[in-house]
Motif scaffolding. Structure first.
Motif, PDB file in Angstrom:
ATOM      1  N   PHE A 136      86.741  28.501  71.624  1.00 58.96           N
ATOM      2  CA  PHE A 136      86.664  29.095  72.927  1.00 58.96           C
ATOM      3  C   PHE A 136      86.431  30.557  73.286  1.00 58.96           C
ATOM      4  N   ARG A 137      86.948  31.369  72.319  1.00 60.94           N
ATOM      5  CA  ARG A 137      86.851  32.940  72.573  1.00 60.94           C
ATOM      6  C   ARG A 137      85.453  33.388  71.985  1.00 60.94           C
ATOM      7  N   ALA A 138      84.869  32.384  71.173  1.00 59.75           N
ATOM      8  CA  ALA A 138      83.356  32.829  70.519  1.00 59.75           C
ATOM      9  C   ALA A 138      82.320  32.315  71.505  1.00 59.75           C
ATOM     10  N   THR A 139      82.558  31.419  72.424  1.00 61.25           N
ATOM     11  CA  THR A 139      81.640  30.778  73.033  1.00 61.25           C
ATOM     12  C   THR A 139      81.649  30.760  74.687  1.00 61.25           C
ATOM     13  N   ASN A 140      83.132  30.796  75.152  1.00 60.76           N
ATOM     14  CA  ASN A 140      83.279  30.834  76.629  1.00 60.76           C
ATOM     15  C   ASN A 140      82.463  32.111  77.444  1.00 60.76           C
ATOM     16  N   PRO A 141      81.489  31.864  78.215  1.00 60.13           N
ATOM     17  CA  PRO A 141      80.762  33.299  78.715  1.00 60.13           C
ATOM     18  C   PRO A 141      81.536  34.216  79.371  1.00 60.13           C
ATOM     19  N   ASN A 142      82.630  33.532  80.191  1.00 59.25           N
ATOM     20  CA  ASN A 142      83.469  34.538  80.904  1.00 59.25           C
ATOM     21  C   ASN A 142      84.318  35.686  79.928  1.00 59.25           C
ATOM     22  N   VAL A 143      84.790  34.886  78.550  1.00 60.71           N
ATOM     23  CA  VAL A 143      85.361  35.717  77.596  1.00 60.71           C
ATOM     24  C   VAL A 143      84.419  36.637  76.973  1.00 60.71           C
ATOM     25  N   LEU A 144      83.258  36.023  76.726  1.00 57.74           N
ATOM     26  CA  LEU A 144      82.323  36.992  76.001  1.00 57.74           C
ATOM     27  C   LEU A 144      81.902  38.156  76.734  1.00 57.74           C
ATOM     28  N   ARG A 145      81.901  38.013  78.127  1.00 58.68           N
ATOM     29  CA  ARG A 145      81.507  38.951  79.004  1.00 58.68           C
ATOM     30  C   ARG A 145      82.598  40.125  79.012  1.00 58.68           C
ATOM     31  N   GLU A 146      83.952  39.770  79.334  1.00 58.23           N
ATOM     32  CA  GLU A 146      84.722  40.777  79.219  1.00 58.23           C
ATOM     33  C   GLU A 146      84.930  41.294  78.046  1.00 58.23           C
ATOM     34  N   LYS A 147      84.630  40.743  76.943  1.00 58.67           N
ATOM     35  CA  LYS A 147      84.982  41.290  75.607  1.00 58.67           C
ATOM     36  C   LYS A 147      83.982  42.253  75.378  1.00 58.67           C
ATOM     37  N   ALA A 148      82.705  42.065  75.820  1.00 64.48           N
ATOM     38  CA  ALA A 148      81.661  43.035  75.685  1.00 64.48           C
ATOM     39  C   ALA A 148      81.993  44.278  76.252  1.00 64.48           C
ATOM     40  N   LYS A 149      82.472  44.267  77.660  1.00 61.31           N
ATOM     41  CA  LYS A 149      82.982  45.209  78.413  1.00 61.31           C
ATOM     42  C   LYS A 149      84.062  45.941  77.756  1.00 61.31           C
ATOM     43  N   TRP A 150      85.084  45.399  77.234  1.00 65.36           N
ATOM     44  CA  TRP A 150      86.059  46.201  76.549  1.00 65.36           C
ATOM     45  C   TRP A 150      85.524  46.881  75.273  1.00 65.36           C
ATOM     46  N   ASP A 151      84.447  46.263  74.460  1.00 71.84           N
ATOM     47  CA  ASP A 151      84.113  46.837  73.264  1.00 71.84           C
ATOM     48  C   ASP A 151      83.426  47.999  73.774  1.00 71.84           C
ATOM     49  N   GLU A 152      82.923  47.914  74.724  1.00 75.90           N
ATOM     50  CA  GLU A 152      82.078  49.310  75.055  1.00 75.90           C
ATOM     51  C   GLU A 152      82.770  50.359  75.672  1.00 75.90           C
ATOM     52  N   VAL A 153      83.679  50.238  76.371  1.00 76.84           N
ATOM     53  CA  VAL A 153      84.777  51.145  76.849  1.00 76.84           C
ATOM     54  C   VAL A 153      85.812  51.533  75.867  1.00 76.84           C
ATOM     55  N   HIS A 154      85.946  50.750  74.862  1.00 77.49           N
ATOM     56  CA  HIS A 154      86.843  50.901  73.680  1.00 77.49           C
ATOM     57  C   HIS A 154      86.274  51.942  72.740  1.00 77.49           C
ATOM     58  N   ASN A 155      85.211  51.441  72.421  1.00 77.91           N
ATOM     59  CA  ASN A 155      84.346  52.426  71.534  1.00 77.91           C
ATOM     60  C   ASN A 155      83.922  53.720  71.978  1.00 77.91           C
TER      61      ASN A 155
END
Length: 512
Positions: A136-155
């Motif tokens: 679910f974490r690897a495929t759900n579009p809502n999760v993936l969108r938020e995770k990409a946002k988190w990764d960008e800010v975190h980096n």
């Protein structure tokens, strides 16, 4: 009830039942300063005792000290606190409120994490037993969108931390549209440094007074006493020095009840080791300290390690043990490999030789150090927030119960005569006389027995002992257990051993 609402209820409960009070309340209080009430101080002392005994009694090569709060000001120059003990601060121009820039960004990342967890919770509810969380974490579009946002800010945040780039801190806040919670605007000043140490003067006259600092940590009191302890105790490497004491930091963003205060208490242990063995000992102390926490029975899932990506100036490895507070996973304890920074600097600044002579290798060296540091107040908050429970009853009512781990509970047993006559209070007092030398207790004869049970539930008392009319005949009492509300008849002479099994600190230590 949301987590924020639950936290407010917990704070109110702590005041109502004598755990924690706002300091100087009759003068409208003092921000971010709290007093421990009659229940809170017992809980706090029990936590400190659990830590102290686990450190000094279970480890023959760890001893304790109690160093002074006032120390020579050069100590804080040597430790780096005068030049490097700073927080990145930012002001909102509209509200005139001041914030820590790093905390604003971390809170923003935390909100993204909350969104992800809500999506996962929806998936778990929708798919039930067939739910595959990893997929679910690897495929759900809502999760993936938020995770990409988190990764960008975190980096970006990690890079800014490592570079000490205050301009980038501000830019992240602007780009993420992080607003002031008071004004609701994004009208921010530049980020700048603010030293957290409180300063005061020591001396009888203004001209002759010396500038000194209230200690921002207890560790330096251990380092400057290293030689005294090592020589008088004939300590051999590896060995540790433990200390519990007050520390003071001029936190601008003091918040979340007793989680972040300006006056707080620390339990710290500095473990002195041979250079080159520090990463091995760092791993060992990570495991040891996590076991100490989980041993309390508050759920292994509520703890996690968080490795530091930006290391302090004295460290070559660092991690936090985080606890799942009502406001998310936050630091509870820090474990650091401090190298030989502190002892080497104190040797340099004091001009005194601070080394260890290794008789086996016939050589001298400055020891490396592994530090474990835990905030007593944060530990109290962890216990209270995890323990607070609102439980539905069969009759449709609710009870509030503090499921405090029994060895830490402020009151271990309450003794209650069923009625205030017929010789029951006298027999109840004899029961108290049997127990008071071994357990903290309360004697309660006011109100119905049901109301008395509720009062004890609210302060976390593991056992209630009721003396009734049958007790006069059979020498037995009714023992009611807090968590299950199960009741059983027990002979008065067997009470002590029954209670001891559950509330004993010794039994808790045996599990480590």
């Amino acid at each position: 009830m949301t987590q924020d609402e639950l936290f407010k209820v917990l704070v109110a409960h702590c005041k109502e039942y004598g755990f924690i009070f706002p300091s100087s309340e009759i003068y409208d209080g003092l921000a971010a300063v709290y007093d421990y009430g009659q229940m809170g101080v017992q809980l706090k002392n029990n936590i400190k005792n659990y830590w102290w005994e686990a450190m000094t009694r279970l480890n023959e090569n760890i001893v304790g000290i109690d160093s002074a709060i006032f120390m020579h000001p050069r100590i804080w120059e040597a430790s780096g606190h005068v030049s490097a003990f700073n927080d990145p601060l930012i002001d909102n121009k509209d509200s005139k409120k001041r914030y820590r820039a790093d905390v604003l960004i971390e809170d923003y990342l935390g909100k993204i994490e909350e969104k992800i967890e809500k999506e996962v919770a929806k998936g778990r509810k929708k798919f039930g037993d067939s739910f595959d969380e990893a997929q679910f974490r690897a495929t759900n579009p809502n999760v993936l969108r938020e995770k990409a946002k988190w990764d960008e800010v975190h980096n970006r945040y990690v890079a800014a931390e490592k570079a000490n780039d205050f301009a980038e801190y501000r830019q992240i806040i602007i780009d993420c549209n992080i607003v002031c919670p008071i004004s609701g605007t994004c009208n921010w000043t530049d980020v700048r440094q603010f030293n957290l140490m409180f300063s005061t003067s020591m001396g009888s006259t203004a001209d002759g007074a010396n500038l000194i600092y209230l200690r921002p940590e207890t560790a330096q009191g251990i380092f400057v006493n290293y030689l005294n302890v090592q020589k008088t105790g004939r300590m051999k490497i590896p060995f540790g020095i433990a200390q519990i004491g007050k520390a003071f930091r001029n936190e601008i963003v003091a918040r979340q009840f007793i989680f972040r205060m300006r006056e707080f208490e620390q339990m710290e242990m500095q473990f002195f080791i041979k250079p080159g063995t520090e990463l091995e000992w760092f791993k060992k102390w990570k495991e040891t300290r996590m076991k100490w926490h989980v041993n309390l029975g508050m759920g292994a899932e509520n703890y996690r390690f968080h490795d530091h990506e930006k290391l302090a100036h004295y460290a070559n490895a660092a991690t936090d043990i985080e606890f799942n507070f009502p406001f998310g996973f936050k630091e509870l304890e820090g474990i650091h490999s401090r190298t030989n920074f502190d002892l080497s600097n104190h040797q340099k600044f004091s001009g005194k030789k601070i080394e260890y002579f290794d008789p086996e290798e016939n050589t001298s060296y400055t020891p490396y150090v592994i530090e474990t540091s835990i905030g007593v107040d944060r530990m109290v908050l962890a216990v209270l927030s995890h323990s607070y429970t609102v439980e539905p009853l069969e009759n449709g009512e609710e009870r509030v119960v503090m499921r405090i781990p029994a060895p830490l509970a402020p009151i271990k047993v309450a003794v209650m005569p069923l009625v205030k006559k017929d010789g029951l209070p006298e027999l109840a007092q004899k029961v108290v006389d049997e127990l008071k030398y071994d357990f903290s207790y309360q004697y309660d004869e006011k109100d119905s027995i049901g109301k008395r049970y509720r009062r004890q539930d609210a302060i976390g008392t593991p056992f209630c002992v009721t003396v009734d009319h049958d007790s006069l005949v059979d020498g037995c009492v009714t023992v009611r257990e807090r968590d299950t509300m199960k009741q059983e008849r027990v002979k008065i002479e067997d009470l002590r051993s029954m209670i001891e099994k559950k509330v004993s600190l010794t039994n808790l230590l045996r599990n480590l």
